[in-house]
Design a protein around this motif. Structure first.
Motif, PDB file in Angstrom:
ATOM      1  N   GLU A  84       0.838  -1.191   0.000  1.00  0.00           N
ATOM      2  CA  GLU A  84       0.000   0.000   0.000  1.00  0.00           C
ATOM      3  C   GLU A  84       0.873   1.240   0.000  1.00  0.00           C
ATOM      4  OE1 GLU A  84      -4.025  -1.304   2.307  1.00  0.00           O
ATOM      5  OE2 GLU A  84      -2.304  -0.846   3.581  1.00  0.00           O
ATOM      6  N   SER A 103      -3.865  -1.625   8.453  1.00  0.00           N
ATOM      7  CA  SER A 103      -3.767  -1.201   7.057  1.00  0.00           C
ATOM      8  C   SER A 103      -3.035   0.128   6.954  1.00  0.00           C
ATOM      9  CB  SER A 103      -5.167  -1.066   6.445  1.00  0.00           C
ATOM     10  OG  SER A 103      -5.095  -0.432   5.179  1.00  0.00           O
ATOM     11  N   ARG A 106      -5.105   3.007   5.177  1.00  0.00           N
ATOM     12  CA  ARG A 106      -6.323   3.447   5.869  1.00  0.00           C
ATOM     13  C   ARG A 106      -6.055   4.054   7.242  1.00  0.00           C
ATOM     14  NH1 ARG A 106      -9.268  -1.765   3.978  1.00  0.00           N
ATOM     15  NH2 ARG A 106      -8.176  -2.629   5.735  1.00  0.00           N
ATOM     16  N   VAL A 127      -9.732   6.838  -0.459  1.00  0.00           N
ATOM     17  CA  VAL A 127      -9.556   5.382  -0.339  1.00  0.00           C
ATOM     18  C   VAL A 127     -10.808   4.742   0.251  1.00  0.00           C
ATOM     19  CG1 VAL A 127      -8.286   3.592   0.921  1.00  0.00           C
ATOM     20  CG2 VAL A 127      -7.036   5.426  -0.225  1.00  0.00           C
ATOM     21  N   GLU A 128     -11.365   5.367   1.281  1.00  0.00           N
ATOM     22  CA  GLU A 128     -12.578   4.836   1.909  1.00  0.00           C
ATOM     23  C   GLU A 128     -13.736   4.799   0.913  1.00  0.00           C
ATOM     24  OE1 GLU A 128     -15.669   5.865   5.593  1.00  0.00           O
ATOM     25  OE2 GLU A 128     -13.829   7.019   5.324  1.00  0.00           O
ATOM     26  N   ALA A 130     -13.538   4.659  -2.403  1.00  0.00           N
ATOM     27  CA  ALA A 130     -13.268   3.651  -3.435  1.00  0.00           C
ATOM     28  C   ALA A 130     -13.572   2.246  -2.918  1.00  0.00           C
ATOM     29  CB  ALA A 130     -11.815   3.753  -3.889  1.00  0.00           C
ATOM     30  N   GLU A 131     -13.267   1.999  -1.652  1.00  0.00           N
ATOM     31  CA  GLU A 131     -13.566   0.684  -1.073  1.00  0.00           C
ATOM     32  C   GLU A 131     -15.074   0.452  -0.988  1.00  0.00           C
ATOM     33  OE1 GLU A 131     -11.496   0.651   2.629  1.00  0.00           O
ATOM     34  OE2 GLU A 131      -9.599  -0.012   1.731  1.00  0.00           O
ATOM     35  N   LYS A 132     -15.831   1.488  -0.673  1.00  0.00           N
ATOM     36  CA  LYS A 132     -17.293   1.350  -0.646  1.00  0.00           C
ATOM     37  C   LYS A 132     -17.824   0.999  -2.028  1.00  0.00           C
ATOM     38  CE  LYS A 132     -18.363   4.417   3.258  1.00  0.00           C
ATOM     39  NZ  LYS A 132     -19.020   5.690   3.669  1.00  0.00           N
ATOM     40  N   ASN A 134     -16.229  -0.581  -4.384  1.00  0.00           N
ATOM     41  CA  ASN A 134     -15.865  -1.975  -4.656  1.00  0.00           C
ATOM     42  C   ASN A 134     -16.808  -2.941  -3.950  1.00  0.00           C
ATOM     43  OD1 ASN A 134     -13.705  -1.326  -6.300  1.00  0.00           O
ATOM     44  ND2 ASN A 134     -12.227  -1.305  -4.622  1.00  0.00           N
ATOM     45  N   ASP A 135     -17.180  -2.625  -2.715  1.00  0.00           N
ATOM     46  CA  ASP A 135     -18.105  -3.489  -1.966  1.00  0.00           C
ATOM     47  C   ASP A 135     -19.476  -3.542  -2.633  1.00  0.00           C
ATOM     48  OD1 ASP A 135     -16.128  -3.985  -0.119  1.00  0.00           O
ATOM     49  OD2 ASP A 135     -16.848  -2.515   1.348  1.00  0.00           O
ATOM     50  N   TYR A 157     -24.543   2.749  -5.725  1.00  0.00           N
ATOM     51  CA  TYR A 157     -23.254   2.954  -6.387  1.00  0.00           C
ATOM     52  C   TYR A 157     -23.197   4.355  -6.996  1.00  0.00           C
ATOM     53  CZ  TYR A 157     -19.057   1.878  -9.110  1.00  0.00           C
ATOM     54  OH  TYR A 157     -17.785   1.883  -9.624  1.00  0.00           O
ATOM     55  N   GLU A 160     -22.893   7.069  -4.253  1.00  0.00           N
ATOM     56  CA  GLU A 160     -21.567   7.106  -3.635  1.00  0.00           C
ATOM     57  C   GLU A 160     -20.536   7.678  -4.602  1.00  0.00           C
ATOM     58  OE1 GLU A 160     -18.558   6.645  -0.758  1.00  0.00           O
ATOM     59  OE2 GLU A 160     -20.744   6.818  -0.678  1.00  0.00           O
TER      60      GLU A 160
END
Length: 378
Positions: A84, A103, A106, A127-128, A130-132, A134-135, A157, A160
């Motif tokens: 990372e 992490s 994060r 980053v937070e 982008a992770e949402k 992806n989920d 989606y 967000e």
């Protein structure tokens, strides 16, 4: 030939003409992972970042970098650990402390540099987000979802995505005089080619460039920011000249400096041909095209050939050596040419065939395939 390659030029950390240089010390403690090595690199938006140094963690997770001859002009770097990376801004004399537990991307903290703290503020939120995304995408891809659930996930989606983009733009405008804004300009979500809507992005680059010029007049990022502004302005101008017949118009200079407009050829069957004089197959392809040009030119066939090149001597010499008889133009911007973006050219060579009505009827035709289409159209 993605736009992300053009933005990369803005963030290449080639620090120029600094007034003075001095040492930089970066230290801290990283725990919660098995990795033992920490790396510092010059920041790059694409391609491989130049490695500056690497150090090992001690048994307690402590590390320490000591960089010499660091310019006083602030520049962007990345610290990488356990796969990372996080951005930092470094200038001569800095003393940074970067810690993390778990992490790295994060949970890291940074002290000792206001700009690096701003970068952390932006990066953690991005980053937070982008992770949402992806989920949500992973949930959407799972089998057995009802139509109602799929609609809910699609809306989640979209909501967000827009939230992240608005936050990104707000950060850029709020911190326009910070080099952290230069980093924020480069960030793209998956599948996101543009900062927001492509042609309208120039306003954000201009806002940052103007503010940065006042605060850091010697910044190495200013020249590339202005180059990107010019590219986006040119793209806007090209888009405004879409022909009524349905194809994007181009107006590019020939080897004598005379600008030739593509729409001036309307009424003919026109091949827009994108090529590179430095490609090894250019001679053979042009030789084949010359035969077709000689055969069909008097029947109303024209070629508008756009060279993708930055060297004028290379382009002109190749045109003359190959005795190319058609319209040859080049804006000398190479792969940053707005014409490539307008026509969505991703590889070379490439071409588009326009009929007498001005409609694009085919693309990437060569040899026999091109001749067959010319027979039909002429």
């Amino acid at each position: 030939m993605e736009k992300s390659k053009i933005v990369m030029g803005i963030l290449a950390a080639a620090t120029l003409g600094a007034c003075q240089s001095s040492k930089v010390k970066i230290s801290g403690r990283l725990v919660g992972a098995d990795a033992r090595q920490v790396y510092i690199e010059q920041f790059s938006a694409g391609g491989k970042a130049p490695l500056i140094d690497s150090v090992s963690l001690d048994d307690a997770g402590n590390y320490r970098f000591e960089l010499k001859n660091v310019p006083s002009t602030p520049s962007l770097y990345t610290i990488s650990y356990n796969g990372e990376s996080v951005p930092v801004l470094i200038e001569g004399g800095d003393r940074l402390t970067i810690n993390s537990a778990g992490s790295f991307a994060r949970n890291y903290t940074v002290e000792g540099n206001e700009e690096s703290s701003l970068l952390r503020e932006f990066n953690l939120a991005y980053v937070e987000g982008a992770e949402k995304l992806n989920d949500i995408a992973a949930a959407y891809a799972r089998n057995g979802q009802s139509e109602e659930e799929l609609k809910r996930l699609a809306k989640a989606y979209s909501d967000e995505y827009l939230r992240i983009k608005r936050a990104q733009l707000a950060f850029i405008v709020e911190h326009k005089a910070s080099i952290a804004a230069v980093y924020a300009l480069s960030q793209r979500l998956p599948g996101d080619r543009y900062l927001f809507n492509g042609q309208g992005d120039a306003v954000y680059y201009r806002t940052v460039a103007d503010a940065l010029e006042e605060r850091y007049p010697q910044s190495p990022y200013l020249a590339s920011l202005h180059a990107e502004i010019s590219r986006l302005d040119a793209l806007q101008n090209l888009s405004a000249t879409v022909s009524e017949a349905g194809f994007p118009d181009l107006e590019i200079a020939d080897m004598y400096g005379k600008k030739v407009r593509l729409s001036s050829l309307e009424g003919n069957v026109v091949l827009i041909d994108f090529w590179s004089p430095s490609l090894g197959n250019s001679n053979a392809l042009n030789a084949d095209l010359k035969q077709l040009y000689e055969k069909y030119h008097n029947s109303g066939f024209e070629v508008y050939q756009v060279a993708v090149e930055t060297s004028k001597p290379m382009w002109i010499n190749t045109v003359q050596e190959q005795s190319l008889p058609w319209i040859s133009v080049c804006d000398l911007r190479g792969e940053a040419s707005p014409a490539l973006t307008i026509y969505n050219v991703r590889k070379l060579p490439a071409n588009y065939l326009i009929d007498r009505k001005g409609d694009i009827v085919a693309k990437d035709l060569y040899g026999t395939s091109l001749e067959q289409q010319l027979e039909k159209l002429l």
